[in-house]
Design a protein around this motif. Structure first.
Motif, PDB file in Angstrom:
ATOM      1  N   ARG A 280       0.868  -1.166   0.000  1.00 12.57           N
ATOM      2  CA  ARG A 280       0.000   0.000   0.000  1.00 12.57           C
ATOM      3  C   ARG A 280       0.910   1.222   0.000  1.00 12.57           C
ATOM      4  O   ARG A 280       1.656   1.452   0.953  1.00 12.57           O
ATOM      5  CB  ARG A 280      -0.889   0.013   1.252  1.00 12.57           C
ATOM      6  CG  ARG A 280      -1.739   1.275   1.420  1.00 12.57           C
ATOM      7  CD  ARG A 280      -2.919   1.312   0.485  1.00 12.57           C
ATOM      8  NE  ARG A 280      -3.741   2.515   0.703  1.00 12.57           N
ATOM      9  CZ  ARG A 280      -4.901   2.741   0.108  1.00 12.57           C
ATOM     10  NH1 ARG A 280      -5.383   1.845  -0.734  1.00 12.57           N
ATOM     11  NH2 ARG A 280      -5.583   3.831   0.352  1.00 12.57           N
ATOM     12  N   PRO A 281       0.895   2.035  -1.068  1.00 16.87           N
ATOM     13  CA  PRO A 281       1.810   3.169  -1.141  1.00 16.87           C
ATOM     14  C   PRO A 281       1.489   4.224  -0.084  1.00 16.87           C
ATOM     15  O   PRO A 281       0.423   4.196   0.551  1.00 16.87           O
ATOM     16  CB  PRO A 281       1.585   3.725  -2.551  1.00 16.87           C
ATOM     17  CG  PRO A 281       0.860   2.666  -3.295  1.00 16.87           C
ATOM     18  CD  PRO A 281       0.080   1.906  -2.270  1.00 16.87           C
ATOM     19  N   ALA A 282       2.404   5.155   0.073  1.00 19.87           N
ATOM     20  CA  ALA A 282       2.190   6.270   0.984  1.00 19.87           C
ATOM     21  C   ALA A 282       1.017   7.125   0.508  1.00 19.87           C
ATOM     22  O   ALA A 282       0.529   6.989  -0.614  1.00 19.87           O
ATOM     23  CB  ALA A 282       3.451   7.107   1.101  1.00 19.87           C
ATOM     24  N   GLN A 283       0.585   8.032   1.361  1.00 22.37           N
ATOM     25  CA  GLN A 283      -0.664   8.757   1.150  1.00 22.37           C
ATOM     26  C   GLN A 283      -0.702   9.519  -0.173  1.00 22.37           C
ATOM     27  O   GLN A 283      -1.689   9.461  -0.909  1.00 22.37           O
ATOM     28  CB  GLN A 283      -0.908   9.729   2.309  1.00 22.37           C
ATOM     29  CG  GLN A 283      -2.233  10.471   2.203  1.00 22.37           C
ATOM     30  CD  GLN A 283      -2.495  11.363   3.408  1.00 22.37           C
ATOM     31  OE1 GLN A 283      -1.677  11.445   4.317  1.00 22.37           O
ATOM     32  NE2 GLN A 283      -3.629  12.031   3.423  1.00 22.37           N
ATOM     33  N   ASP A 284       0.369  10.237  -0.499  1.00 20.92           N
ATOM     34  CA  ASP A 284       0.358  11.061  -1.710  1.00 20.92           C
ATOM     35  C   ASP A 284       0.171  10.212  -2.959  1.00 20.92           C
ATOM     36  O   ASP A 284      -0.637  10.543  -3.840  1.00 20.92           O
ATOM     37  CB  ASP A 284       1.654  11.872  -1.814  1.00 20.92           C
ATOM     38  CG  ASP A 284       1.725  12.989  -0.788  1.00 20.92           C
ATOM     39  OD1 ASP A 284       0.690  13.271  -0.164  1.00 20.92           O
ATOM     40  OD2 ASP A 284       2.820  13.560  -0.605  1.00 20.92           O
ATOM     41  N   LEU A 285       0.920   9.105  -3.054  1.00 23.63           N
ATOM     42  CA  LEU A 285       0.798   8.245  -4.229  1.00 23.63           C
ATOM     43  C   LEU A 285      -0.551   7.539  -4.243  1.00 23.63           C
ATOM     44  O   LEU A 285      -1.166   7.387  -5.304  1.00 23.63           O
ATOM     45  CB  LEU A 285       1.938   7.224  -4.251  1.00 23.63           C
ATOM     46  CG  LEU A 285       1.984   6.288  -5.472  1.00 23.63           C
ATOM     47  CD1 LEU A 285       2.021   7.084  -6.762  1.00 23.63           C
ATOM     48  CD2 LEU A 285       3.195   5.359  -5.386  1.00 23.63           C
TER      49      LEU A 285
END
Length: 370
Positions: A280-285
């Motif tokens: 699960r990518p970080a919030q921005d991505l």
């Protein structure tokens, strides 16, 4: 047995990265080295995995296993080889599988000239059980691939070891993809009950002419997935990458729902998958990709093959795939098998018992969990 093989499906290329590496000792420039681990006596490192609770790092090497702490300081080191056959000939033990069964706290390792698997105490890596020495699980040659990971069998609420392994010229008769028992009698045997076998076999006459290389594997939404490199067909010399999946315990059909879909990156020249990671990518991505809640992304590193062959060039790329897009591609493949000219377009002709001509209920019974 249902097997559907779909034509290449388009997927958005999200970013491109060129990587170059030195053949000699790498130059790290201004990169800050946090920690390092070396073993001057090591013949090579094969696999690395991190315990998701403790953060300890486990390394599977040639004739060696290592457990390190999060600062890469050595905690335990054990010797696993060479192994000696009946003629007193020593064989190096190449680690092929290094993974955890978190339900029982076991470290699982596989390798050696017989492809045997072991369950180990995750603290000191001592043996707790092993497969029979005539039960081949991992590929038993140094250049043949094996991928293994533990994931649930939901119908029976127990974990299985899901294994993808290249069929070797030795003709050991083991499946390319299988689900292996981790408890009870005959541990590491292919799991089977009255509903069927958790195995996928290649037609024996194609063992040497249709190699399937397994690159990575993971579990997602009640399916087990494998990333492979293989020929585009049994009559072609071009190599492509595919993502394949099997059910994790539907009430019936088991591996009968084996499906494969071509995995493309940027264009067809980047045809050789080298590594993959699901996260699960970080919030921005996550926001830029408009991911659903809990949805993950598959990162895959590719190399460009010379003339579409498995010979690597210096060009490489990384592509990202939303799992929702991958799941849709598999649904389309199943529908194509059911509704299209399945025997000509969708059947994987390398597989024993492959067919797209079964009942519609079989084609669409693909782990529909409520």
């Amino acid at each position: 047995m249902l097997v559907s093989s779909r034509l290449p499906w388009p997927i958005s290329f999200i970013f491109f990265l060129t990587i170059s590496s030195a053949l000699n000792r790498p130059s790290y420039g201004n990169i800050y080295e946090v920690a390092h681990f070396t073993d001057s006596n090591a013949n090579g490192f094969n696999h690395l995995t991190v315990h998701k609770v403790t953060g300890d790092v486990y390394i599977g090497g040639v004739n060696q296993l290592y457990r390190l702490n999060e600062n890469l300081e050595l905690i335990v080191n054990i010797t696993t080889g060479p192994e000696y056959d009946n003629y007193d000939v020593g064989h190096d033990t190449y680690n092929k599988i290094l993974t955890f069964n978190y339900k029982y706290g076991d470290l699982i390792t596989c390798g050696g000239y017989q492809g045997v698997c072991h369950q180990r105490n995750w603290l000191n890596m001592s043996l707790t059980s092993q497969s029979s020495d005539v039960l081949y699980v991992a590929a038993n040659t140094t250049d043949s691939s094996t991928v293994g990971f533990v994931a649930p069998h939901y119908h029976l609420d127990q974990p299985l070891l899901y294994v993808g392994t290249t069929s070797t010229s030795a003709g050991l008769g083991e499946p390319l993809v299988s689900g292996r028992k981790l408890e009870g009698n005959k541990i590491f045997e292919v799991f089977k009950d009255s509903n069927g076998n958790t195995r996928v076999d290649i037609i024996q006459s194609l063992t040497t002419t249709f190699p399937v290389k397994y690159v990575a594997g993971f579990s997602y939404n009640n399916y087990s997935y494998f990333i492979t490199i293989q020929k585009s067909s049994t009559t072609s010399s071009d190599y492509i990458s595919k993502i394949v999946r099997v059910c994790q315990g539907a009430e019936q059909q088991y591996f009968n729902s084996y499906t494969e879909v071509t995995l493309r990156c940027r264009d067809d020249s980047y045809n050789l998958a080298q590594a993959a990671y699901l996260t699960r990518p970080a919030q921005d991505l996550s926001q830029s990709l408009t991911l659903d809640e809990g949805e993950e992304v598959l990162f895959v590193a590719f190399a460009e093959g010379e003339n579409n062959l498995p010979k690597l060039t210096t060009n490489s790329a990384i592509c990202l795939y939303k799992m929702s897009v991958i799941e849709t591609a598999f649904q389309d493949a199943a529908k194509g098998c059911m509704e299209g000219d399945g025997l000509q377009e969708y059947t994987a002709t390398w597989m024993q018992g492959a067919s797209c001509s079964g009942p519609k209920s079989v084609c669409m019974t693909l782990c529909n969990f409520a």
